[in-house]
Design a protein around this motif. Structure first.
Motif, PDB file in Angstrom:
ATOM      1  N   SER A 116       6.156   5.340 -11.345  1.00  0.00           N
ATOM      2  CA  SER A 116       5.676   5.057 -12.697  1.00  0.00           C
ATOM      3  C   SER A 116       4.838   6.186 -13.298  1.00  0.00           C
ATOM      4  O   SER A 116       4.512   6.130 -14.477  1.00  0.00           O
ATOM      5  CB  SER A 116       4.870   3.759 -12.717  1.00  0.00           C
ATOM      6  OG  SER A 116       3.676   3.911 -11.982  1.00  0.00           O
ATOM      7  N   CYS A 117       4.508   7.197 -12.540  1.00  0.00           N
ATOM      8  CA  CYS A 117       3.597   8.242 -13.018  1.00  0.00           C
ATOM      9  C   CYS A 117       4.141   8.969 -14.253  1.00  0.00           C
ATOM     10  O   CYS A 117       3.459   9.054 -15.268  1.00  0.00           O
ATOM     11  CB  CYS A 117       3.299   9.234 -11.897  1.00  0.00           C
ATOM     12  SG  CYS A 117       2.126  10.526 -12.376  1.00  0.00           S
ATOM     13  N   THR A 118       5.345   9.497 -14.164  1.00  0.00           N
ATOM     14  CA  THR A 118       5.874  10.256 -15.301  1.00  0.00           C
ATOM     15  C   THR A 118       6.125   9.355 -16.501  1.00  0.00           C
ATOM     16  O   THR A 118       6.013   9.801 -17.639  1.00  0.00           O
ATOM     17  CB  THR A 118       7.163  11.003 -14.914  1.00  0.00           C
ATOM     18  OG1 THR A 118       8.104  10.069 -14.371  1.00  0.00           O
ATOM     19  CG2 THR A 118       6.880  12.080 -13.891  1.00  0.00           C
ATOM     20  N   GLY A 128       3.156   9.321 -18.575  1.00  0.00           N
ATOM     21  CA  GLY A 128       2.778  10.602 -19.149  1.00  0.00           C
ATOM     22  C   GLY A 128       1.986  11.477 -18.200  1.00  0.00           C
ATOM     23  O   GLY A 128       1.425  12.492 -18.609  1.00  0.00           O
ATOM     24  N   GLY A 129       1.932  11.117 -16.918  1.00  0.00           N
ATOM     25  CA  GLY A 129       1.193  11.888 -15.931  1.00  0.00           C
ATOM     26  C   GLY A 129       2.074  12.848 -15.160  1.00  0.00           C
ATOM     27  O   GLY A 129       3.264  12.990 -15.443  1.00  0.00           O
ATOM     28  N   HIS A 130       1.472  13.520 -14.174  1.00  0.00           N
ATOM     29  CA  HIS A 130       2.206  14.436 -13.317  1.00  0.00           C
ATOM     30  C   HIS A 130       1.800  14.208 -11.871  1.00  0.00           C
ATOM     31  O   HIS A 130       0.705  13.723 -11.597  1.00  0.00           O
ATOM     32  CB  HIS A 130       2.000  15.884 -13.746  1.00  0.00           C
ATOM     33  CG  HIS A 130       0.561  16.251 -13.991  1.00  0.00           C
ATOM     34  ND1 HIS A 130      -0.067  15.980 -15.177  1.00  0.00           N
ATOM     35  CD2 HIS A 130      -0.358  16.830 -13.194  1.00  0.00           C
ATOM     36  CE1 HIS A 130      -1.322  16.406 -15.105  1.00  0.00           C
ATOM     37  NE2 HIS A 130      -1.519  16.898 -13.909  1.00  0.00           N
ATOM     38  N   MET A 131       2.673  14.548 -10.958  1.00  0.00           N
ATOM     39  CA  MET A 131       2.490  14.239  -9.552  1.00  0.00           C
ATOM     40  C   MET A 131       1.665  15.274  -8.783  1.00  0.00           C
ATOM     41  O   MET A 131       1.207  15.006  -7.695  1.00  0.00           O
ATOM     42  CB  MET A 131       3.853  14.111  -8.868  1.00  0.00           C
ATOM     43  CG  MET A 131       4.736  13.048  -9.502  1.00  0.00           C
ATOM     44  SD  MET A 131       4.079  11.403  -9.275  1.00  0.00           S
ATOM     45  CE  MET A 131       4.166  11.302  -7.516  1.00  0.00           C
ATOM     46  N   MET A 132       1.486  16.450  -9.320  1.00  0.00           N
ATOM     47  CA  MET A 132       0.770  17.497  -8.606  1.00  0.00           C
ATOM     48  C   MET A 132      -0.485  17.893  -9.346  1.00  0.00           C
ATOM     49  O   MET A 132      -0.535  17.847 -10.587  1.00  0.00           O
ATOM     50  CB  MET A 132       1.679  18.714  -8.442  1.00  0.00           C
ATOM     51  CG  MET A 132       2.928  18.403  -7.616  1.00  0.00           C
ATOM     52  SD  MET A 132       4.008  19.808  -7.440  1.00  0.00           S
ATOM     53  CE  MET A 132       3.037  20.862  -6.403  1.00  0.00           C
ATOM     54  N   ALA A 170       0.829  -1.201   0.000  1.00  0.00           N
ATOM     55  CA  ALA A 170       0.000   0.000   0.000  1.00  0.00           C
ATOM     56  C   ALA A 170       0.862   1.249   0.000  1.00  0.00           C
ATOM     57  O   ALA A 170       0.509   2.258  -0.593  1.00  0.00           O
ATOM     58  CB  ALA A 170      -0.935  -0.016   1.197  1.00  0.00           C
ATOM     59  N   ALA A 171       2.011   1.216   0.652  1.00  0.00           N
ATOM     60  CA  ALA A 171       2.880   2.378   0.743  1.00  0.00           C
ATOM     61  C   ALA A 171       3.615   2.655  -0.565  1.00  0.00           C
ATOM     62  O   ALA A 171       4.151   3.731  -0.751  1.00  0.00           O
ATOM     63  CB  ALA A 171       3.876   2.183   1.877  1.00  0.00           C
ATOM     64  N   ALA A 172       3.649   1.711  -1.479  1.00  0.00           N
ATOM     65  CA  ALA A 172       4.385   1.865  -2.725  1.00  0.00           C
ATOM     66  C   ALA A 172       3.506   2.436  -3.839  1.00  0.00           C
ATOM     67  O   ALA A 172       3.703   2.143  -4.995  1.00  0.00           O
ATOM     68  CB  ALA A 172       4.975   0.528  -3.138  1.00  0.00           C
ATOM     69  N   LYS A 173       2.520   3.237  -3.484  1.00  0.00           N
ATOM     70  CA  LYS A 173       1.631   3.857  -4.474  1.00  0.00           C
ATOM     71  C   LYS A 173       1.746   5.373  -4.366  1.00  0.00           C
ATOM     72  O   LYS A 173       2.107   5.912  -3.336  1.00  0.00           O
ATOM     73  CB  LYS A 173       0.171   3.461  -4.209  1.00  0.00           C
ATOM     74  CG  LYS A 173      -0.095   1.995  -4.302  1.00  0.00           C
ATOM     75  CD  LYS A 173      -0.284   1.589  -5.718  1.00  0.00           C
ATOM     76  CE  LYS A 173      -0.718   0.136  -5.786  1.00  0.00           C
ATOM     77  NZ  LYS A 173      -0.935  -0.271  -7.136  1.00  0.00           N
ATOM     78  N   GLU A 174       1.406   6.077  -5.458  1.00  0.00           N
ATOM     79  CA  GLU A 174       1.403   7.538  -5.452  1.00  0.00           C
ATOM     80  C   GLU A 174       0.279   8.042  -6.343  1.00  0.00           C
ATOM     81  O   GLU A 174      -0.159   7.347  -7.254  1.00  0.00           O
ATOM     82  CB  GLU A 174       2.757   8.068  -5.921  1.00  0.00           C
ATOM     83  CG  GLU A 174       3.126   7.662  -7.329  1.00  0.00           C
ATOM     84  CD  GLU A 174       4.577   7.939  -7.695  1.00  0.00           C
ATOM     85  OE1 GLU A 174       5.364   8.265  -6.805  1.00  0.00           O
ATOM     86  OE2 GLU A 174       4.895   7.834  -8.889  1.00  0.00           O
ATOM     87  N   LYS A 227      -5.343   8.911 -10.214  1.00  0.00           N
ATOM     88  CA  LYS A 227      -5.497   7.548  -9.725  1.00  0.00           C
ATOM     89  C   LYS A 227      -4.181   7.143  -9.074  1.00  0.00           C
ATOM     90  O   LYS A 227      -3.139   7.739  -9.314  1.00  0.00           O
ATOM     91  CB  LYS A 227      -5.890   6.577 -10.828  1.00  0.00           C
ATOM     92  CG  LYS A 227      -4.814   6.276 -11.836  1.00  0.00           C
ATOM     93  CD  LYS A 227      -5.306   5.232 -12.821  1.00  0.00           C
ATOM     94  CE  LYS A 227      -4.202   4.757 -13.736  1.00  0.00           C
ATOM     95  NZ  LYS A 227      -4.613   3.596 -14.499  1.00  0.00           N
ATOM     96  N   TYR A 228      -4.247   6.124  -8.209  1.00  0.00           N
ATOM     97  CA  TYR A 228      -3.037   5.605  -7.598  1.00  0.00           C
ATOM     98  C   TYR A 228      -2.317   4.703  -8.592  1.00  0.00           C
ATOM     99  O   TYR A 228      -2.936   3.874  -9.253  1.00  0.00           O
ATOM    100  CB  TYR A 228      -3.362   4.801  -6.339  1.00  0.00           C
ATOM    101  CG  TYR A 228      -3.690   5.661  -5.143  1.00  0.00           C
ATOM    102  CD1 TYR A 228      -2.735   6.484  -4.574  1.00  0.00           C
ATOM    103  CD2 TYR A 228      -4.954   5.641  -4.581  1.00  0.00           C
ATOM    104  CE1 TYR A 228      -3.029   7.278  -3.475  1.00  0.00           C
ATOM    105  CE2 TYR A 228      -5.256   6.417  -3.480  1.00  0.00           C
ATOM    106  CZ  TYR A 228      -4.290   7.237  -2.927  1.00  0.00           C
ATOM    107  OH  TYR A 228      -4.583   8.011  -1.845  1.00  0.00           O
ATOM    108  N   VAL A 229      -1.010   4.900  -8.692  1.00  0.00           N
ATOM    109  CA  VAL A 229      -0.168   4.060  -9.548  1.00  0.00           C
ATOM    110  C   VAL A 229       1.040   3.619  -8.732  1.00  0.00           C
ATOM    111  O   VAL A 229       1.314   4.152  -7.656  1.00  0.00           O
ATOM    112  CB  VAL A 229       0.292   4.814 -10.819  1.00  0.00           C
ATOM    113  CG1 VAL A 229      -0.899   5.200 -11.678  1.00  0.00           C
ATOM    114  CG2 VAL A 229       1.115   6.041 -10.474  1.00  0.00           C
TER     115      VAL A 229
END
Length: 84
Positions: free
Chosen positions: A70-72, A75-79, A26-30, A64-66
């Motif tokens: 892996s977000c960038t 093609g996504g962004h963190m903020m 669970a902690a390995a998601k962002e 969504k949680y990924v």
């Protein structure tokens, strides 16, 4: 020890081990913004107040949680985007 007791003990040990490891996963998601598909967002955003209600694919304001890191790559962004 009988075979049935050995199997039961083994199964219970596996269940306990798996439940102890769950918080690590669970902690390995962002949160990742801009990668959701219509109806697949994980939480509320500026246009709606519930998960699964996004109307557009890859809306910059929905997330969504990924898996962490892996977000960038997706093609996504963190903020969250700035409010207009």
């Amino acid at each position: 020890m009988t075979v049935s007791k050995a199997l039961l003990t083994s199964a219970l040990t596996a269940v306990v081990a798996m439940s102890a490891a769950s918080p690590v996963f669970a902690a390995a998601k962002e949160k990742c913004y801009g990668v959701t598909m219509a109806g697949k967002n994980d939480c509320a955003s500026s246009g709606h107040n519930c998960a699964g209600q996004t109307k557009l694919d890859k809306d910059a304001g929905d997330w969504k949680y990924v898996a962490a890191g892996s977000c960038t790559k997706m093609g996504g962004h963190m903020m969250a985007p700035e409010a207009k």
